[in-house]
Design a protein around this motif. Structure first.
Motif, mmCIF file in Angstrom:
data_model
loop_
_atom_site.group_PDB
_atom_site.id
_atom_site.type_symbol
_atom_site.label_atom_id
_atom_site.label_comp_id
_atom_site.label_asym_id
_atom_site.label_seq_id
_atom_site.Cartn_x
_atom_site.Cartn_y
_atom_site.Cartn_z
ATOM 1 N N LEU A 29 0.823 -1.206 0.000
ATOM 2 C CA LEU A 29 0.000 0.000 0.000
ATOM 3 C C LEU A 29 0.859 1.259 0.000
ATOM 4 O O LEU A 29 1.834 1.356 0.737
ATOM 5 N N CYS A 30 0.470 2.242 -0.819
ATOM 6 C CA CYS A 30 1.133 3.543 -0.831
ATOM 7 C C CYS A 30 0.477 4.436 0.207
ATOM 8 O O CYS A 30 -0.747 4.629 0.191
ATOM 9 N N PHE A 31 1.265 4.995 1.118
ATOM 10 C CA PHE A 31 0.725 5.833 2.178
ATOM 11 C C PHE A 31 0.364 7.230 1.682
ATOM 12 O O PHE A 31 -0.286 7.995 2.401
ATOM 13 N N GLU A 32 0.795 7.577 0.480
ATOM 14 C CA GLU A 32 0.499 8.897 -0.061
ATOM 15 C C GLU A 32 -0.879 8.948 -0.722
ATOM 16 O O GLU A 32 -1.670 9.848 -0.479
ATOM 17 N N CYS A 33 -1.175 7.952 -1.581
ATOM 18 C CA CYS A 33 -2.430 8.000 -2.335
ATOM 19 C C CYS A 33 -3.391 6.865 -1.986
ATOM 20 O O CYS A 33 -4.545 6.867 -2.429
ATOM 21 N N GLY A 34 -2.935 5.889 -1.207
ATOM 22 C CA GLY A 34 -3.810 4.791 -0.787
ATOM 23 C C GLY A 34 -3.950 3.674 -1.797
ATOM 24 O O GLY A 34 -4.655 2.688 -1.545
ATOM 25 N N LYS A 35 -3.292 3.787 -2.954
ATOM 26 C CA LYS A 35 -3.347 2.717 -3.952
ATOM 27 C C LYS A 35 -2.135 1.794 -3.766
ATOM 28 O O LYS A 35 -1.256 2.055 -2.947
ATOM 29 N N ASN A 36 -2.070 0.745 -4.547
ATOM 30 C CA ASN A 36 -0.993 -0.224 -4.404
ATOM 31 C C ASN A 36 0.228 0.171 -5.234
ATOM 32 O O ASN A 36 0.096 0.559 -6.399
ATOM 33 N N GLY A 37 1.397 0.058 -4.602
ATOM 34 C CA GLY A 37 2.659 0.265 -5.287
ATOM 35 C C GLY A 37 3.531 -0.981 -5.195
ATOM 36 O O GLY A 37 3.054 -2.049 -4.785
ATOM 37 N N ILE A 38 4.787 -0.855 -5.563
ATOM 38 C CA ILE A 38 5.707 -2.000 -5.590
ATOM 39 C C ILE A 38 6.848 -1.771 -4.600
ATOM 40 O O ILE A 38 7.504 -0.720 -4.618
ATOM 41 N N THR A 39 7.062 -2.747 -3.740
ATOM 42 C CA THR A 39 8.198 -2.727 -2.818
ATOM 43 C C THR A 39 9.197 -3.800 -3.229
ATOM 44 O O THR A 39 8.817 -4.950 -3.460
ATOM 45 N N ARG A 40 10.460 -3.405 -3.327
ATOM 46 C CA ARG A 40 11.535 -4.350 -3.627
ATOM 47 C C ARG A 40 12.403 -4.510 -2.381
ATOM 48 O O ARG A 40 12.889 -3.519 -1.832
ATOM 49 N N LEU A 41 12.607 -5.752 -1.956
ATOM 50 C CA LEU A 41 13.374 -6.063 -0.753
ATOM 51 C C LEU A 41 14.624 -6.847 -1.114
ATOM 52 O O LEU A 41 14.570 -7.815 -1.878
ATOM 53 N N LEU A 42 15.738 -6.414 -0.554
ATOM 54 C CA LEU A 42 17.003 -7.132 -0.733
ATOM 55 C C LEU A 42 17.576 -7.427 0.648
ATOM 56 O O LEU A 42 17.846 -6.517 1.429
ATOM 57 N N LEU A 43 17.747 -8.698 0.970
ATOM 58 C CA LEU A 43 18.347 -9.123 2.223
ATOM 59 C C LEU A 43 19.779 -9.549 1.920
ATOM 60 O O LEU A 43 19.999 -10.558 1.234
ATOM 61 N N THR A 44 20.738 -8.766 2.372
ATOM 62 C CA THR A 44 22.121 -9.006 1.984
ATOM 63 C C THR A 44 23.051 -8.984 3.183
ATOM 64 O O THR A 44 22.724 -8.441 4.236
ATOM 65 N N ARG A 45 24.192 -9.595 3.003
ATOM 66 C CA ARG A 45 25.215 -9.690 4.040
ATOM 67 C C ARG A 45 26.484 -9.016 3.529
ATOM 68 O O ARG A 45 27.014 -9.388 2.483
ATOM 69 N N ILE A 46 26.978 -8.006 4.264
ATOM 70 C CA ILE A 46 28.218 -7.320 3.897
ATOM 71 C C ILE A 46 29.347 -7.889 4.741
ATOM 72 O O ILE A 46 29.337 -7.729 5.966
ATOM 73 N N PRO A 47 30.311 -8.579 4.138
ATOM 74 C CA PRO A 47 31.418 -9.151 4.914
ATOM 75 C C PRO A 47 32.162 -8.089 5.706
ATOM 76 O O PRO A 47 32.296 -6.948 5.269
ATOM 77 N N PHE A 48 32.644 -8.498 6.884
ATOM 78 C CA PHE A 48 33.388 -7.603 7.781
ATOM 79 C C PHE A 48 32.492 -6.537 8.369
ATOM 80 O O PHE A 48 32.959 -5.598 8.980
ATOM 81 N N TYR A 49 31.154 -6.670 8.134
ATOM 82 C CA TYR A 49 30.250 -5.669 8.698
ATOM 83 C C TYR A 49 29.027 -6.348 9.299
ATOM 84 O O TYR A 49 29.060 -6.780 10.435
ATOM 85 N N LYS A 50 27.952 -6.518 8.555
ATOM 86 C CA LYS A 50 26.748 -7.080 9.145
ATOM 87 C C LYS A 50 25.728 -7.399 8.064
ATOM 88 O O LYS A 50 25.967 -7.261 6.874
ATOM 89 N N GLU A 51 24.521 -7.849 8.497
ATOM 90 C CA GLU A 51 23.421 -8.149 7.599
ATOM 91 C C GLU A 51 22.478 -6.949 7.537
ATOM 92 O O GLU A 51 22.227 -6.284 8.536
ATOM 93 N N LEU A 52 21.943 -6.701 6.334
ATOM 94 C CA LEU A 52 21.119 -5.520 6.100
ATOM 95 C C LEU A 52 19.853 -5.885 5.343
ATOM 96 O O LEU A 52 19.839 -6.836 4.539
ATOM 97 N N VAL A 53 18.796 -5.122 5.582
ATOM 98 C CA VAL A 53 17.570 -5.209 4.787
ATOM 99 C C VAL A 53 17.441 -3.895 4.028
ATOM 100 O O VAL A 53 17.279 -2.831 4.624
ATOM 101 N N ILE A 54 17.543 -3.963 2.703
ATOM 102 C CA ILE A 54 17.439 -2.785 1.853
ATOM 103 C C ILE A 54 16.097 -2.836 1.128
ATOM 104 O O ILE A 54 15.792 -3.825 0.455
ATOM 105 N N SER A 55 15.295 -1.795 1.282
ATOM 106 C CA SER A 55 13.968 -1.775 0.663
ATOM 107 C C SER A 55 13.795 -0.531 -0.200
ATOM 108 O O SER A 55 14.330 0.539 0.105
ATOM 109 N N SER A 56 13.027 -0.690 -1.272
ATOM 110 C CA SER A 56 12.748 0.418 -2.182
ATOM 111 C C SER A 56 11.276 0.350 -2.586
ATOM 112 O O SER A 56 10.800 -0.685 -3.062
ATOM 113 N N PHE A 57 10.540 1.451 -2.354
ATOM 114 C CA PHE A 57 9.112 1.491 -2.706
ATOM 115 C C PHE A 57 8.887 2.534 -3.801
ATOM 116 O O PHE A 57 9.460 3.629 -3.764
ATOM 117 N N GLU A 58 8.003 2.208 -4.750
ATOM 118 C CA GLU A 58 7.636 3.144 -5.811
ATOM 119 C C GLU A 58 6.165 2.953 -6.159
ATOM 120 O O GLU A 58 5.706 1.821 -6.347
#
Length: 445
Positions: A29-58
């Protein structure tokens, strides 16, 4: 930094490899207009650092976009402050990974980006400057008609930030994060970083509250040194393996932790703890020296020239730096966890970490190709040390005085082993939590 390994077969987090990363696409759900948008999720591990969840909504309906980065591991026991001197183009190109709680300061401009004012991001030092300039420019335009004097001061800061990129003179930038989950790359890796200084600090009550930790429970949640137990309790568990059940720091499922108290001859008692989660594959190995912090720090130098030197027992505490001057190498206390092993075992662990970093974090990246090559050369030298083809001095510098290297000629003097005591600086006392002062200073140390 606590050493951890997550099984690839069970964990949803992928190594940072652009050729094989899988992005999850979901409708939301888009919080701006109330219609449906697309979320892209990337669950990645950066060596020597940590695990991250990177998300992008449009949202294709109203055009709203949002990018977000969230850490996927627990808050570190201490916060971290990284002080960088920006002097070369390579400093502007350094990778920076921040959290929502990262505070950025430029003392020479009397400028600060406070915690909670920007979202977590993966960027560069130049990217941090550019984004700040854009945000300040918007504020200046809005204030120009209502408060021209304040708008002019903002303009001075903007000019000062832009001048950093001209590299006319060194400028200090300080990055501080109360969660301890902050990363700035080292363009000289694996050699020591000549222009960046790191310090771990004990959070104050205000910082604990900010990141969601109850101040009164913070110390109780940390693993206590052996010195906090009474003598009777120590005698009951000495030389016995004690097992207890608790939530996994990675997946929160219940798992077993084994603990053993053991005596190191001519040194002290230590607590060895190992956690292994069958659900996600998470593993940790930690060593906690008993008796608390010593009155003085210790600098231990050992000459490694023969196989018997590689077999020496070594206790590197979690507050100890590892230095190999012959290779111009230094690993701070934040880079390697506390462990009880041999010199060969310590070098092997260092090899494994650097090999993983070289094969994934720097793979296919033109900016860091030289770093990857230097790492490979360094790994070859480590292998020669392990084969006794390259004599070196290995140094342990521990301000807490809780590190140890086995003597081969006890109780007489070992000609290859030198132990020097030193008085701690105020900065080292702060790092060990021995000062009552509030952590709010910044600038060049």
């Amino acid at each position: 930094m606590t050493e951890s390994e997550t099984g690839n077969s069970e964990s949803p987090f992928q190594d940072l490899d652009v050729d094989r990363l899988e992005v999850n696409v979901i409708e939301s759900l888009c919080f701006e207009c109330g219609k449906n948008g697309i979320t892209r999720l990337l669950l990645t591990r950066i060596p020597f650092y940590k695990e991250l969840v990177i998300s992008s909504f449009e949202c294709p309906h109203c055009g709203y976009k949002n990018n977000q980065l969230d850490p996927a591991i627990e808050i570190k026991p201490q916060g971290v402050r990284l002080t960088l001197s920006v002097e070369e183009k390579a400093d502007l190109d350094r990778y920076v990974i921040t959290t929502d709680y990262t505070c950025v300061r430029v003392p020479q401009l009397e400028f600060e980006i406070p915690s909670m004012s920007q979202k977590a991001q993966v960027t560069t030092v130049e990217g941090v400057i550019d984004k700040t300039v854009v945000n300040l420019s918007h504020q200046k335009d809005q204030l120009f008609e209502t408060n021209a004097e304040f708008a002019s001061k903002i303009d001075e800061v903007i000019n000062g930030l832009n001048s950093i990129k001209s590299l006319n003179k060194p400028v200090i930038m300080s990055f501080e994060d109360a969660t301890g989950n902050l990363f700035i790359s080292n363009p000289n890796a694996p050699q020591a970083d000549p222009r960046m200084h790191s310090i771990a600090f004990t959070r104050n009550n205000e910082q604990n509250t900010m990141i969601g930790l109850a101040a009164e429970n913070t110390q109780d949640s940390m693993i206590k040194p052996l010195g906090s137990f009474n003598d009777e309790a120590v005698n009951n568990i000495n030389d016995e393996v004690v097992q207890f059940n608790g939530p996994c720091p990675n997946c929160t499922q219940m798992c077993d932790t084994n603990m053993k108290v053991t005596d190191i001859p001519y040194f002290k008692q230590v607590v060895i703890m190992a956690t292994n989660c069958d659900q996600c594959g998470y593993r940790t190995n930690e060593v906690k020296p008993g008796g608390g912090i010593e009155d003085q720090g210790v600098l231990i130098k050992v000459k490694v020239t023969a196989p018997e030197d590689l077999n020496r027992d070594i206790l590197k505490s979690e507050t100890c730096d590892l230095l190999i001057p012959d290779l111009e190498f230094e690993a701070g206390a934040l880079s390697l966890s506390g462990r009880f092993t041999t010199i060969e075992g310590l070098l092997t662990s260092l090899q494994d970490q650097l090999s993983k970093t070289a094969s994934t974090f720097y793979k296919g990246d033109s900016q860091t190709g030289e770093v990857a090559l230097n790492t490979e050369v360094f790994l070859d030298k480590l292998e020669k040390i392990k084969k006794c083809e390259m004599p070196v001095d290995i140094l342990l510098r521990d301000p807490a005085g809780n590190s140890y290297v086995q003597s081969l000629t006890p109780p007489t003097l070992d000609p290859k082993l030198t132990i020097t005591k030193f008085d701690r600086t105020e900065e080292q006392n702060e790092e060990l939590g021995l000062n009552d002062m509030k952590v709010d200073g910044y600038g060049e140390k």
